[in-house]
Design an enzyme around this catalytic site. Structure first.
Site, PDB file in Angstrom:
ATOM      1  N   CYS A 155     -38.969  -3.496  32.926  1.00 49.66           N
ATOM      2  CA  CYS A 155     -40.211  -2.958  32.361  1.00 49.66           C
ATOM      3  C   CYS A 155     -41.179  -3.986  31.785  1.00 49.66           C
ATOM      4  CB  CYS A 155     -39.885  -1.929  31.273  1.00 49.66           C
ATOM      5  SG  CYS A 155     -39.116  -0.430  31.902  1.00 49.66           S
TER       6      CYS A 155
ATOM      7  N   ALA B 105     -32.919   9.892  40.697  1.00 47.79           N
ATOM      8  CA  ALA B 105     -31.641   9.824  39.992  1.00 47.79           C
ATOM      9  C   ALA B 105     -31.332   8.407  39.550  1.00 47.79           C
ATOM     10  CB  ALA B 105     -30.525  10.367  40.883  1.00 47.79           C
ATOM     11  N   GLY B 106     -32.374   7.704  39.124  1.00 47.83           N
ATOM     12  CA  GLY B 106     -32.181   6.361  38.602  1.00 47.83           C
ATOM     13  C   GLY B 106     -31.962   6.376  37.106  1.00 47.83           C
TER      14      GLY B 106
END
Length: 462
Positions: A282, A17-18
């Site tokens: 990222c 649930a990120g």
């Protein structure tokens, strides 16, 4: 027309649930009203936040979608048994951070969460399923997942197919990226069952995405594609920052330069903004992994090429911090500095690997006192981003003016639009003199600031 009806019991599940799992689940629920979507996580506090009026992440448009879909066909839960057991498609959206311990730390992904998620999926799997890699993973991860599935599935007759469907979400525009993506990439194993699974996932996306935007590939191409995309974006940022440093030496203006170069259709205008470097969860992580892959496969020149992208990014953050110190009589010790922006970019509350945090930590090392303001990031998140360096030397303010009052310098670290509208005449009146502005994002009018009385530095400009 939707490819399934709710009465058929079709459900999908996002494990984690990120950022990726929450947004992916919300958009699928929005666009597929007859599909039940479960977002499941072991973290009960995070699930409680998703079920509250204050979501755990900020992303433009997300709050409205969650409010429309939550408890209609979008469910946030800690119950793996129900969420996984009732789902046909299960998206792996767990965190895949850079490994911080043992061999190859700082170079490869830590797949511990991925392994745990797959094992948990198989505990609650009594029917055929499609497991989809959504989070960024290194090449050949699908092979490891397939082997783990075979070792942990309850019945040999179960058909569990693995697909790679990397997310290409840019923080700050992630909801829009999912609603209207440039492309959707799905990679499968070269088998009939793999092709069938790819077709089912493709059908889900066709509820709102045209077929021509859905690209099929081998599973290895799909796994590498996300790394490649982020590496090329990081390369562009490091390239323009390197050119910006040269501009300062030869008297050129990097804004004019990027504008001219970006008009070339072969190059384009995006990701040519000179600033204080890239951040977020990222880009650096994915370039690190690419460096490792090149080294692992005996490609030292390729590895060094990508390593220099990271080196330039670190240099840019350090150079900006040094420039602040040099301009301010070679010392910021004991001086109050207003830092505007803590998020790694506008449009998000994410402070992970934020250049702003790197700049603040560098200033704290020089014994500066910081007054920080960000319109979205909370006090707790700002202090967490600074880790052990938080304390009396850092105050988190409620407004731009509060941060600037009594400060000797204003340092812009995040390109929030609200910072473009600051009344700098008012700000100048409440600051110590001489008053400095360090524009790390090139969003302010240097001539107007100089006319007010500020000593101004902008990255890549004299």
């Amino acid at each position: 027309m939707l490819f399934v009806q709710k009465k058929s019991g079709f459900s999908v599940c996002c494990i984690g649930a990120g950022y990726v799992g929450g947004i992916t689940g919300a958009v699928i629920a929005e666009k597929c009203r007859d599909v039940d979507v479960y977002v499941v996580d072991i973290n009960g506090d995070r699930i409680a936040q998703w079920n509250s009026d204050t979501l755990p992440i900020y992303e433009a448009g997300l709050d409205a979608i969650v409010k429309r879909t939550r408890d209609r066909n979008l469910f946030f839960t800690t119950s793996f048994k129900h969420a996984v057991g009732s789902s046909v498609i299960v998206f792996l959206c767990v965190n895949t951070p850079i490994k911080k311990y043992g061999a190859d730390r700082g170079r490869v992904y830590d797949l511990a969460y991925t392994e745990k998620a797959v094992i948990e999926i198989m505990k609650h799997t009594d029917s055929d399923k499609i497991i989809v890699e959504k989070s960024t993973v290194p090449c050949k991860t699908a092979e490891k997942i397939r082997a783990l599935v075979e070792k942990t599935k309850k019945h040999k007759a179960l058909n569990i197919e693995i697909l790679s469907n990397p997310e290409f979400l840019a923080q700050g525009s992630a909801v829009g990226d999912l609603l209207d993506p440039d492309r959707v990439l799905i990679g499968s194993f070269p088998t009939d069952r793999g092709s069938s699974a790819l077709g089912k996932l493709s059908a889900l996306y066709r509820n709102w995405i045209p077929q021509e935007k859905i690209i099929a590939s081998s599973i290895w191409t799909a796994e590498l594609a996300k790394l490649a995309a982020n590496a090329l974006l990081a390369q562009r940022i490091s390239s323009i920052n390197a050119l910006g440093e040269l501009c300062e030496k030869v008297g050129a203006d990097v804004l004019q330069l990027s504008g001219v170069v970006g008009k070339d259709r072969r190059i384009g205008e995006k990701y040519l903004s000179c600033g204080i470097g890239f951040g977020g969860s990222c880009l650096e992580k994915d370039v690190c992994c690419l460096v490792y892959l090149c080294d692992y496969h005996g490609l030292p020149d390729a590895a060094e090429y990508w390593r220099q992208v990271l080196s330039m990014n670190r240099h840019q953050k350090e150079r900006f911090t040094r420039k602040i110190t040099e301009k301010m009589f070679s010392s910021v010790s004991g001086k109050r500095i207003a830092v505007l922006g803590a998020a790694f970019k506008k449009g998000t509350s994410d402070t992970r690997d934020s250049p702003a945090a790197a700049v603040m930590l560098g200033l704290l090392e020089e014994h500066a006192t910081l007054a920080v303001y960000d319109p979205v990031v909370s006090r707790e998140e700002i202090l967490d981003a600074l880790g052990a360096k938080k304390g009396q030397a850092v105050s988190v303010c409620d407004s731009v003016e509060d941060a600037c009052r009594g400060s000797s310098a204003v340092v812009v670290c995040t390109e929030w639009d609200v910072f473009r509208k600051i009344d700098f005449e008012r700000v100048y009146s409440v600051m110590e003199k001489p008053a400095y502005v360090f524009d790390g994002r090139n969003i302010l009018d240097r001539k107007k600031l100089a006319a007010i009385g500020f000593d101004v530095y902008s990255v890549g400009r004299l």
